[in-house]
Motif scaffolding. Structure first.
Motif, PDB file in Angstrom:
ATOM      1  N   ILE A 100     -11.679 -10.007   0.707  1.00  0.00           N
ATOM      2  CA  ILE A 100     -11.594 -11.335   0.091  1.00  0.00           C
ATOM      3  C   ILE A 100     -10.132 -11.717  -0.133  1.00  0.00           C
ATOM      4  O   ILE A 100      -9.728 -12.857   0.119  1.00  0.00           O
ATOM      5  N   ALA A 101      -9.325 -10.747  -0.599  1.00  0.00           N
ATOM      6  CA  ALA A 101      -7.898 -11.015  -0.799  1.00  0.00           C
ATOM      7  C   ALA A 101      -7.243 -11.401   0.524  1.00  0.00           C
ATOM      8  O   ALA A 101      -6.424 -12.325   0.574  1.00  0.00           O
ATOM      9  N   LEU A 102      -7.612 -10.720   1.603  1.00  0.00           N
ATOM     10  CA  LEU A 102      -7.068 -11.055   2.924  1.00  0.00           C
ATOM     11  C   LEU A 102      -7.452 -12.473   3.306  1.00  0.00           C
ATOM     12  O   LEU A 102      -6.626 -13.242   3.800  1.00  0.00           O
ATOM     13  N   GLY A 103      -8.703 -12.854   3.047  1.00  0.00           N
ATOM     14  CA  GLY A 103      -9.163 -14.205   3.376  1.00  0.00           C
ATOM     15  C   GLY A 103      -8.430 -15.281   2.603  1.00  0.00           C
ATOM     16  O   GLY A 103      -8.222 -16.382   3.102  1.00  0.00           O
ATOM     17  N   HIS A 104      -8.018 -14.966   1.362  1.00  0.00           N
ATOM     18  CA  HIS A 104      -7.289 -15.938   0.539  1.00  0.00           C
ATOM     19  C   HIS A 104      -5.783 -15.857   0.753  1.00  0.00           C
ATOM     20  O   HIS A 104      -5.035 -16.611   0.125  1.00  0.00           O
ATOM     21  N   GLY A 105      -5.339 -14.948   1.602  1.00  0.00           N
ATOM     22  CA  GLY A 105      -3.914 -14.809   1.855  1.00  0.00           C
ATOM     23  C   GLY A 105      -3.182 -14.115   0.726  1.00  0.00           C
ATOM     24  O   GLY A 105      -1.964 -14.222   0.624  1.00  0.00           O
ATOM     25  N   GLU A 106      -3.904 -13.409  -0.122  1.00  0.00           N
ATOM     26  CA  GLU A 106      -3.289 -12.694  -1.235  1.00  0.00           C
ATOM     27  C   GLU A 106      -2.905 -11.289  -0.793  1.00  0.00           C
ATOM     28  O   GLU A 106      -3.293 -10.831   0.289  1.00  0.00           O
ATOM     29  N   GLN A 107      -2.183 -10.591  -1.664  1.00  0.00           N
ATOM     30  CA  GLN A 107      -1.789  -9.217  -1.364  1.00  0.00           C
ATOM     31  C   GLN A 107      -3.030  -8.334  -1.389  1.00  0.00           C
ATOM     32  O   GLN A 107      -3.847  -8.419  -2.301  1.00  0.00           O
ATOM     33  N   VAL A 108      -3.175  -7.487  -0.381  1.00  0.00           N
ATOM     34  CA  VAL A 108      -4.329  -6.596  -0.274  1.00  0.00           C
ATOM     35  C   VAL A 108      -3.981  -5.268  -0.929  1.00  0.00           C
ATOM     36  O   VAL A 108      -3.020  -4.611  -0.538  1.00  0.00           O
ATOM     37  N   VAL A 109      -4.762  -4.891  -1.942  1.00  0.00           N
ATOM     38  CA  VAL A 109      -4.594  -3.610  -2.628  1.00  0.00           C
ATOM     39  C   VAL A 109      -5.802  -2.756  -2.278  1.00  0.00           C
ATOM     40  O   VAL A 109      -6.937  -3.143  -2.534  1.00  0.00           O
ATOM     41  N   LEU A 110      -5.543  -1.605  -1.701  1.00  0.00           N
ATOM     42  CA  LEU A 110      -6.607  -0.732  -1.242  1.00  0.00           C
ATOM     43  C   LEU A 110      -6.979   0.268  -2.326  1.00  0.00           C
ATOM     44  O   LEU A 110      -6.144   1.059  -2.755  1.00  0.00           O
ATOM     45  N   PRO A 111      -8.252   0.255  -2.800  1.00  0.00           N
ATOM     46  CA  PRO A 111      -8.680   1.228  -3.798  1.00  0.00           C
ATOM     47  C   PRO A 111      -8.924   2.578  -3.128  1.00  0.00           C
ATOM     48  O   PRO A 111      -9.011   2.663  -1.902  1.00  0.00           O
ATOM     49  N   PRO A 112      -9.076   3.654  -3.913  1.00  0.00           N
ATOM     50  CA  PRO A 112      -9.435   4.940  -3.293  1.00  0.00           C
ATOM     51  C   PRO A 112     -10.846   4.833  -2.699  1.00  0.00           C
ATOM     52  O   PRO A 112     -11.761   4.356  -3.354  1.00  0.00           O
ATOM     53  N   LEU A 113     -10.981   5.229  -1.452  1.00  0.00           N
ATOM     54  CA  LEU A 113     -12.266   5.129  -0.760  1.00  0.00           C
ATOM     55  C   LEU A 113     -12.755   6.526  -0.386  1.00  0.00           C
ATOM     56  O   LEU A 113     -11.959   7.371   0.024  1.00  0.00           O
ATOM     57  N   PRO A 114     -14.078   6.792  -0.504  1.00  0.00           N
ATOM     58  CA  PRO A 114     -14.592   8.136  -0.305  1.00  0.00           C
ATOM     59  C   PRO A 114     -14.751   8.567   1.149  1.00  0.00           C
ATOM     60  O   PRO A 114     -15.025   9.724   1.404  1.00  0.00           O
ATOM     61  N   LEU A 115     -14.590   7.677   2.107  1.00  0.00           N
ATOM     62  CA  LEU A 115     -14.785   8.041   3.511  1.00  0.00           C
ATOM     63  C   LEU A 115     -13.513   7.782   4.306  1.00  0.00           C
ATOM     64  O   LEU A 115     -12.856   6.753   4.123  1.00  0.00           O
ATOM     65  N   ASP A 116     -13.191   8.698   5.211  1.00  0.00           N
ATOM     66  CA  ASP A 116     -12.000   8.535   6.047  1.00  0.00           C
ATOM     67  C   ASP A 116     -12.090   7.281   6.909  1.00  0.00           C
ATOM     68  O   ASP A 116     -11.098   6.583   7.098  1.00  0.00           O
ATOM     69  N   GLU A 117     -13.271   6.982   7.425  1.00  0.00           N
ATOM     70  CA  GLU A 117     -13.437   5.815   8.273  1.00  0.00           C
ATOM     71  C   GLU A 117     -13.177   4.534   7.476  1.00  0.00           C
ATOM     72  O   GLU A 117     -12.571   3.592   7.972  1.00  0.00           O
ATOM     73  N   ALA A 118     -13.659   4.513   6.236  1.00  0.00           N
ATOM     74  CA  ALA A 118     -13.421   3.352   5.376  1.00  0.00           C
ATOM     75  C   ALA A 118     -11.931   3.219   5.063  1.00  0.00           C
ATOM     76  O   ALA A 118     -11.400   2.109   5.006  1.00  0.00           O
ATOM     77  N   LEU A 119     -11.256   4.357   4.871  1.00  0.00           N
ATOM     78  CA  LEU A 119      -9.803   4.306   4.654  1.00  0.00           C
ATOM     79  C   LEU A 119      -9.095   3.732   5.876  1.00  0.00           C
ATOM     80  O   LEU A 119      -8.152   2.950   5.731  1.00  0.00           O
ATOM     81  N   ASP A 120      -9.552   4.112   7.064  1.00  0.00           N
ATOM     82  CA  ASP A 120      -8.950   3.564   8.290  1.00  0.00           C
ATOM     83  C   ASP A 120      -9.121   2.047   8.336  1.00  0.00           C
ATOM     84  O   ASP A 120      -8.170   1.318   8.647  1.00  0.00           O
ATOM     85  N   VAL A 121     -10.311   1.572   8.025  1.00  0.00           N
ATOM     86  CA  VAL A 121     -10.553   0.126   8.011  1.00  0.00           C
ATOM     87  C   VAL A 121      -9.711  -0.529   6.912  1.00  0.00           C
ATOM     88  O   VAL A 121      -9.138  -1.606   7.116  1.00  0.00           O
ATOM     89  N   GLY A 122      -9.630   0.114   5.750  1.00  0.00           N
ATOM     90  CA  GLY A 122      -8.825  -0.427   4.654  1.00  0.00           C
ATOM     91  C   GLY A 122      -7.355  -0.534   5.030  1.00  0.00           C
ATOM     92  O   GLY A 122      -6.705  -1.546   4.737  1.00  0.00           O
ATOM     93  N   HIS A 123      -6.823   0.492   5.689  1.00  0.00           N
ATOM     94  CA  HIS A 123      -5.422   0.433   6.130  1.00  0.00           C
ATOM     95  C   HIS A 123      -5.227  -0.675   7.166  1.00  0.00           C
ATOM     96  O   HIS A 123      -4.190  -1.332   7.185  1.00  0.00           O
ATOM     97  N   ALA A 124      -6.226  -0.879   8.011  1.00  0.00           N
ATOM     98  CA  ALA A 124      -6.146  -1.983   8.976  1.00  0.00           C
ATOM     99  C   ALA A 124      -6.116  -3.319   8.243  1.00  0.00           C
ATOM    100  O   ALA A 124      -5.375  -4.230   8.639  1.00  0.00           O
TER     101      ALA A 124
END
Length: 191
Positions: A100-124
């Motif tokens: 949602i932050a990406l859609g609004h053009g705001e700064q994206v803050v990545l929370p701790p995620l329990p899956l490596d794949e989700a972390l990869d998507v979050g970093h993207a």
């Protein structure tokens, strides 16, 4: 049964082949299963008779253990599915705010995620947000430069119109001479 004659059903089974199984009624009237095997080296035959109820009891006990084990595996599998599903759900829910932050053009803050794949998507998502911010800054700068250029062009056009008015309306004759010493322009009075 040592020394006794085999039952007629068992004797008939011996005639059919070297090995076999026979269902018969025992001397006590209970159903029994007799299994026999004849040696290929000697003429001896070994037969084992079990009461059907004893055989069925063992089969039922084995079947009960199989059912209990199957149910235990089913419960364990369901628990693992629930655990893995919860981790996947937490990972997906964790990426909602950054998206949602990406859609609004705001700064994206990545929370701790329990899956490596989700972390990869979050970093993207974080990289996409940075690239989007960079492109937005470039676009804004280009729009400001274009606006400045339009304003400068309008100022030059106004200045040229003003000078043209002076050039044409002055009562004196004016000649504009180029670097090659030719007359490039002349007002009406000079002509």
């Amino acid at each position: 049964e040592v020394g006794r004659r085999a039952s007629s059903a068992l004797a008939a089974g011996f005639a059919l082949g070297p090995e076999g199984t026979i269902d018969e009624t025992g001397r006590d009237g209970a159903g029994q299963v007799t299994v026999f095997s004849r040696s290929s080296l000697s003429d001896w035959t070994v037969a084992i008779a079990l009461q059907r109820s004893a055989l069925n009891a063992n089969l039922w006990r084995s079947l009960e253990w199989i059912i209990v084990g199957g149910c235990a595996l089913l419960v364990l599998g369901a628990a693992l599915v629930a655990l893995i599903g919860t981790r996947i759900e937490a990972a997906l829910r964790g990426m909602v705010r950054p998206a949602i932050a990406l859609g609004h053009g705001e700064q994206v803050v990545l929370p701790p995620l329990p899956l490596d794949e989700a972390l990869d998507v979050g970093h993207a998502l974080v990289q996409t947000a940075a690239l989007l911010r960079e492109r937005t800054i470039q676009r804004d700068e280009a729009e400001r430069a274009e606006q400045t250029l339009r304003e400068a062009k309008r100022a030059v056009e106004r200045s040229e119109a003003f000078l043209r008015g002076i050039f044409e309306e002055t009562p004196d004759g004016i000649l504009l001479i180029g670097p090659d010493c030719r007359v490039a322009r002349a007002n009406a009075q000079a002509e």
